[in-house]
Design an enzyme around this catalytic site. Structure first.
Site, PDB file in Angstrom:
ATOM      1  N   ASP A 122      80.893 -71.160   3.447  1.00 48.30           N
ATOM      2  CA  ASP A 122      80.322 -71.008   4.788  1.00 48.30           C
ATOM      3  C   ASP A 122      80.366 -69.547   5.238  1.00 48.30           C
ATOM      4  O   ASP A 122      79.611 -69.138   6.122  1.00 48.30           O
ATOM      5  CB  ASP A 122      81.020 -71.916   5.800  1.00 48.30           C
ATOM      6  N   ALA A 146      91.793 -71.028   0.731  1.00 52.16           N
ATOM      7  CA  ALA A 146      90.531 -71.572   0.228  1.00 52.16           C
ATOM      8  C   ALA A 146      90.383 -73.041   0.602  1.00 52.16           C
ATOM      9  O   ALA A 146      91.167 -73.886   0.169  1.00 52.16           O
ATOM     10  CB  ALA A 146      90.467 -71.409  -1.292  1.00 52.16           C
ATOM     11  N   ASN A 201      87.703 -66.091   9.688  1.00 48.75           N
ATOM     12  CA  ASN A 201      88.723 -67.139   9.666  1.00 48.75           C
ATOM     13  C   ASN A 201      88.147 -68.373  10.338  1.00 48.75           C
ATOM     14  O   ASN A 201      87.622 -68.287  11.443  1.00 48.75           O
ATOM     15  CB  ASN A 201      89.976 -66.672  10.424  1.00 48.75           C
ATOM     16  N   GLY A 202      88.241 -69.535   9.671  1.00 50.76           N
ATOM     17  CA  GLY A 202      87.797 -70.762  10.307  1.00 50.76           C
ATOM     18  C   GLY A 202      86.926 -71.605   9.407  1.00 50.76           C
ATOM     19  O   GLY A 202      86.959 -71.486   8.178  1.00 50.76           O
ATOM     20  N   CYS A 206      92.978 -69.087   6.608  1.00 49.59           N
ATOM     21  CA  CYS A 206      92.702 -67.651   6.484  1.00 49.59           C
ATOM     22  C   CYS A 206      93.313 -66.852   7.638  1.00 49.59           C
ATOM     23  O   CYS A 206      93.726 -67.395   8.657  1.00 49.59           O
ATOM     24  CB  CYS A 206      91.209 -67.373   6.391  1.00 49.59           C
ATOM     25  N   ARG A 224      93.072 -65.132   2.342  1.00 50.60           N
ATOM     26  CA  ARG A 224      92.268 -66.341   2.210  1.00 50.60           C
ATOM     27  C   ARG A 224      93.100 -67.592   1.942  1.00 50.60           C
ATOM     28  O   ARG A 224      93.998 -67.593   1.104  1.00 50.60           O
ATOM     29  CB  ARG A 224      91.261 -66.171   1.066  1.00 50.60           C
ATOM     30  N   ILE A 231     106.489 -86.901  13.147  1.00 44.42           N
ATOM     31  CA  ILE A 231     107.885 -86.496  13.252  1.00 44.42           C
ATOM     32  C   ILE A 231     108.567 -87.401  14.269  1.00 44.42           C
ATOM     33  O   ILE A 231     108.053 -87.619  15.367  1.00 44.42           O
ATOM     34  CB  ILE A 231     108.011 -85.030  13.694  1.00 44.42           C
ATOM     35  N   SER A 275      94.516 -82.217  14.243  1.00 43.43           N
ATOM     36  CA  SER A 275      95.645 -82.269  15.179  1.00 43.43           C
ATOM     37  C   SER A 275      95.341 -82.972  16.489  1.00 43.43           C
ATOM     38  O   SER A 275      96.250 -83.312  17.228  1.00 43.43           O
ATOM     39  CB  SER A 275      96.122 -80.848  15.490  1.00 43.43           C
TER      40      SER A 275
END
Length: 479
Positions: free
Chosen positions: A102, A55, A77-78, A2, A53, A296, A369
């Protein structure tokens, strides 16, 4: 996940179209929210909120944003991983829910507990809540700043967004270079919060919230500090054995990693073969989680980590995908970086990060990550190297007199002397810079100052020669 944007224009005199402006700001961020878009405009006040958004939880239209409940409107966002537990708590208090998102939980938690609701959230988030009744806008950023959140404030115009590029679409935004932001970039290779490359533009600090009212009064405060959290648990930790601490740490990490798999879409993992990503993969594999991993690689052996990642993936049995990058492909990414980062960013990791993200996107919608793992578990050799150098320098006899003597020698003179005797001396590149760093490190008052000087690219002397003043130290940034 988002993107959000919005503005509150207390000087608005109807000289530009509010709806068109917020849509333009919002849609510069469509790459981060391709699944849906929405706006909210307060009919009684010059405020507009926008949302794009992606989703992840509750893929249905009921997760549409901005979302409203009574006097509150949110753009968010999150992901809050423990939202189901908070939802159950709110249901016991009489709250009803129409979605399984949420977002709705955060909105109604904010309605119930106000800013104190943030203490219940476990996750990564950046959101804005508009209180129509109080005419107050609140911005909140997660504890360690995983999710970005920028704001701009000048002449009664307050804007916020997930990315700086959204501000350029507002007709009142003044794009002027901030000398402090520029000096920080030249010193560290990036611009740490709260600064940005533009004047009157800031990053909301991690673990902070900001409120602005109808009078334009701003209050920015921390709701969480790592040092305070450590002090609260310090006595408990110091009374435990090393084995007990190891067991507790593994339990916390495992729980944390599993929480981040909460999604209604496929989740993958960036795998470098280093301490950070390998730890995440190993603990999840121990729990029986089957991960898709992505790496990578580079054909140049000195820069290639793919072989280590492949060994980890084979050992843990992940569904592994790797892609090797040529120099030509790496160079083709460089022109895209200003559009991605919006301000100067001098870390070469931007290239493999872009590539591995693009690779992962072909198979999954969310990817872990492991950012921060190397910092927590000493995965970067530079920390050991700098600590060793500082330790050795601190043991030098007559360090203060030596520092004073070096201070009398101009760096250009030191360079000429070195060039004269170079055949019989150790070979150094950038000797002038190394001389200045040594001189300054010897004068530094503490370990933080020595570390800062050791990692700096441009020094105070360089910035002065460029006519850039107003630099900020690491100590200033962390206090």
């Amino acid at each position: 996940m988002c993107r959000i944007a919005g503005f509150l224009d207390l000087s608005c005199k109807g000289n530009y179209p509010i709806e068109q402006t917020i849509i333009s700001m919002r849609d510069t961020l469509s790459h981060g929210g391709p699944d849906d878009a929405g706006v909210y405009i307060d009919k009684d006040f010059p405020l507009a909120l926008g949302h794009r958004r992606l989703a992840i939880i509750d893929l249905s239209p009921s997760g549409h944003q901005p979302m409203e409940f009574e006097n509150l409107v949110i753009t968010y966002n999150g992901e809050v991983y423990n939202y189901t537990e908070i939802r159950r708590e709110l249901e016991k208090e009489g709250y009803k829910f129409f979605s399984s998102s949420d977002t709705e939980v955060i909105l109604k938690a904010f309605h119930r507990w106000g800013i104190h609701a943030v203490h219940k959230f476990r996750g990564m988030f950046a959101f804005a809540v508009w209180d129509r009744k109080a005419k107050e806008l609140t911005l909140v950023r997660d504890r360690v700043g995983v999710k970005p959140l920028y704001y701009y404030y000048k002449d009664g115009l307050f804007m916020f967004a997930s990315e700086l590029k959204a501000f350029h679409k507002h007709p009142k935004f003044e794009k002027r270079i901030n000398p402090i932001g520029l000096s920080l970039f030249l010193r560290y290779g990036y611009i740490p919060s709260p600064y940005t490359i533009f004047e009157n533009t800031y990053k909301l600090k991690p673990g902070h919230f900001l409120k602005i009212n109808s009078k334009g009064e701003i209050k920015e405060e921390p709701y969480w500090r790592i040092e305070s959290f450590f002090e609260q648990r310090k006595e408990d930790w110091t009374n435990k054995s090393e084995e007990e601490l190891e067991e507790e740490l593994e339990g916390l990490l495992t729980e944390s990693f599993k929480l981040r798999l909460v999604a209604d879409v496929p989740v993958g993992m960036f795998l470098s073969g280093g301490i950070d990503s390998s730890t995440v993969c190993a603990l999840l594999a121990k729990e029986g989680v089957k991960l898709k991993t992505f790496t990578i690689g580079f054909y140049e052996k000195d820069y290639n980590e793919a072989e280590y990642a492949k060994k980890v993936a084979n050992y843990l049995g992940t569904d592994h995908t790797e892609l090797y990058c040529t120099p030509k492909e790496a160079f083709e990414i460089i022109p895209k970086l200003p559009e991605i980062y919006d301000e100067p960013f001098g870390d070469s990791s931007a290239i493999p990060t872009y590539l591995v993200s693009k690779l992962a996107k072909s198979q999954v919608k969310v990817s872990l990550s492991a950012d921060g793992g190397d910092e927590q578990f000493c995965g970067y050799s530079i920390y050991w190297l700098i600590a060793d150098r500082i330790n050795k320098l601190s043991k030098l006899p007559l360090i203060k007199p030596i520092s004073k003597v070096l201070d009398l020698i101009h760096p250009d003179l030191a360079l000429r002397l070195y060039q004269t005797f170079k055949p019989i001396l150790p070979q150094y590149t950038n000797f002038r810079d190394k001389f200045i760093k040594l001189r300054n490190v010897l004068k530094a008052k503490d370990g933080i100052g020595q570390y800062e000087l050791s990692i700096s690219y441009f020094l105070d002397e360089d910035l002065e020669r460029l006519g850039i003043s107003g630099s900020v130290s690491i100590t200033d940034l962390i206090t």
